[in-house]
Design a protein around this motif. Structure first.
Motif: not given
Lengths: 254, 319
Positions: A231-236, A240-244
């Motif tokens: 899947g997609e991996v992002i940096q903290a 991050d909270a909005a994406r989750i």
């Protein structure tokens, strides 16, 4: 009190298990004492120390299982039996149970301890098969074991909580990580392990024939599962909270 | 036609374990399905078992099967096996059923397979290894009945609309098989939905650094509503949280809509219990953690920094 611990040498669990062309796990290099068995060794030492008894270790495995057995001796076990035989290569849980039960039966015992399941195979039924062959009662998943006046009192983990179980000795108990905090072998322990009795046995010494330990199950195919793709991996910090939360909304759970 | 038995755990009120209904649904596709239910509630469970495909239910309400561990059940099951010669017995991968299967194997000398995820035929079953990246087909040979322990939720339970004939089990349990006695039962009940039934699981591992930080997971679960708190074996072993929260090989198997893994590396032992989740979100400091291979969304970072922000975000969106 005489306590016997069933231990297994496994490939280093930090590596990935690999299967050979015959679909058997490749067991090269020194094995390590299954971390799950360390709890059983520790619980055995604690119980034996309290009662002035001794701890014997029984293990089946190839020649490279010796280092795992030596670790149990270095922790404080008094003696060990190592059953090794070319006819046991690829042995399944039933064959292993026959071998271990035959080895345990050679000396008087009050309590047999084992881990709940091995860290490499996860079969989880072997101790009970051994208990049935020995004709003794048992309690599995012990998070606490005490022995008083010939009776083991066990707190047994259940899916919902725990049960309190009493079991007259001789008996077999499997222990979880909560039952004991394994001691680290001291230098003195490591040195003295070299001179402790380590009995080497072959199948015939136990009165068993190769036919009696022939496997009843066989891997016939191995196939890789369809990877669903990373899947997609992002940096903290990258929202991050909005994406989750977006994903949770997409799944209709918020 | 193959005779396929399902060893059934029942509650005292007559409710069969959900896993029994899953296994019966599979069993009836493999042959003539029958159930064996031992202990209080067994007789009353026959209607539900029949409705899921059992043609016969061998039942005994005798409390000896719940008051004493494994030996009475294994003894009775063995006596029934001798009498009726089933080809295959399916068990759920629970503590009690695993114990009975292990003891039965010593008596029948038959092949026993653990952790099956599918049963292809009465002598061929499938399991996943290496964290589910490989499927292994195992042929079971030798004497019948073959014994297979199946992981929970491997099959979906579907009613068949049938009814079962109830056959009482009349096996004498010798006194010497009553030496392990269950004295007390303790349930560690958590508030909120059950782990196995929650639509969202928020799980924590070593990356949470301290037992007290599980409070953040509970807060997130409460903010989400239909969510339960899970944990890796490492933190259960360390005593940070009760075993009833453990997800994985020796814990529970969950299939939620979303699984959020905070500070969990993704050891095989854990992965087998959660890889069936519809969506997986992983938060971990280590960009090489195996959990990222499973994640639909991965966040490389400190779980303890992401958690408060996510709690605030969820609360804001749910207003």
């Amino acid at each position: 009190m005489q306590v016997v611990v069933l231990v297994k040498s496994i490939p280093d669990p930090s590596g990935e298990a690999k299967l050979g062309p015959d679909f058997l796990v490749i067991r090269e290099g020194d094995g390590v004492l299954d971390p799950g068995d360390e709890y059983a060794v520790e619980a055995a030492l604690t119980l034996a120390e309290a009662s002035g008894g001794e701890v014997a270790v029984v293990s089946m495995g190839p020649a490279n299982a010796a280092s795992a057995i030596r670790r149990a001796l270095a922790m404080g076990a008094h003696r060990a039996t190592h059953i090794s035989d070319e006819a046991l290569r690829g042995a399944d849980a039933l064959a292993t149970a026959k071998v271990l039960a035959a080895a345990v039966r050679r000396s008087p015992f009050d309590l047999v301890l084992a881990g709940v399941e091995s860290t490499d195979g996860y079969t989880g039924t072997l101790p009970m098969t051994v208990a049935e062959m020995l004709g003794v009662p048992s309690a599995t998943f012990a998070r606490k074991v005490e022995v008083t006046a010939g009776v083991a009192r066990v707190e047994r983990q259940t899916e919902a909580g725990y049960d309190v179980v009493e079991c007259a000795l001789p008996a077999l108990v499997t222990v979880t990580a909560s039952a004991a905090e394994p001691r680290f072998p001291t230098l003195k322990g490591i040195m003295s392990a070299r001179s402790k009795p380590l009995e080497q046995l072959a199948l015939a010494d136990l009165g068993l024939s190769p036919a009696e330990v022939a496997p009843t199950q066989r891997v016939v195919a191995v196939e890789a599962t369809a990877e669903k793709g990373p899947g997609e991996v992002i940096q903290a910090g990258d929202d991050d909270a909005a994406r989750i939360a977006d994903l949770l909304a997409e799944a209709k759970v918020i | 036609m193959a005779k396929v038995w399902v060893f059934t755990e029942v509650s005292a009120d007559g409710t069969p374990a959900p896993s029994a209904l899953e296994l019966l649904t599979k069993a009836r596709s493999l042959g003539d399905a029958e159930a064996v239910a031992l202990g209080p509630g067994a007789t009353a469970s026959a209607a539900a078992l029949g409705a899921h495909g059992a043609s016969t239910v061998h039942a005994s309400d005798d409390p000896v099967f719940t008051d004493h561990l494994s030996q009475p059940a294994a003894h009775a099951l063995h006596a029934l096996v001798e009498r009726h010669r089933p080809n295959l017995i399916l068990f759920a991968s629970t503590h009690d059923s695993r114990d009975v299967a292990g003891r039965l194997q010593a008596r029948t000398g038959s092949a026993l397979m653990s952790n099956a995820t599918d049963v292809v035929s009465p002598d061929l079953a499938r399991t996943a290894i290496a964290g589910g990246s490989q499927l292994v087909d195992v042929a079971l040979e030798g004497p019948v009945p073959r014994l297979i322990l199946v992981r929970p939720k491997s099959f979906a339970a579907e009613p068949s609309g049938g009814t079962a004939a109830m056959v009482p089990v009349d096996v004498e349990i010798p006194e010497e098989l009553r030496r392990a006695r269950r004295l007390e039962r303790h349930e560690e009940t958590a508030s909120g939905p059950k782990l196995e039934e929650a639509r969202v699981v928020v799980a924590g591992g070593r990356g949470l650094q301290d037992a007290q930080n599980f409070a953040l997971l509970h807060e997130l679960a409460a903010a989400l509503g239909n969510a339960a708190v899970g944990a890796s074996r490492a933190v259960v072993d360390a005593g940070w949280i009760a075993y009833s929260h453990q997800v994985g090989q020796t814990g529970k198997t969950v299939k939620p809509e979303v699984y959020l893994a905070f500070g969990i590396s993704g050891a095989l032992q854990h992965v087998v219990g959660m890889k069936g989740a519809k969506r997986i979100v992983a938060i971990n400091k280590d960009p090489d953690a195996p959990i990222f291979r499973l994640a639909d969304l991965g966040v490389v970072g400190d779980a303890l920094q992401v958690l408060p922000a996510l709690i605030a975000e969820v609360k804001a969106r749910r207003v």
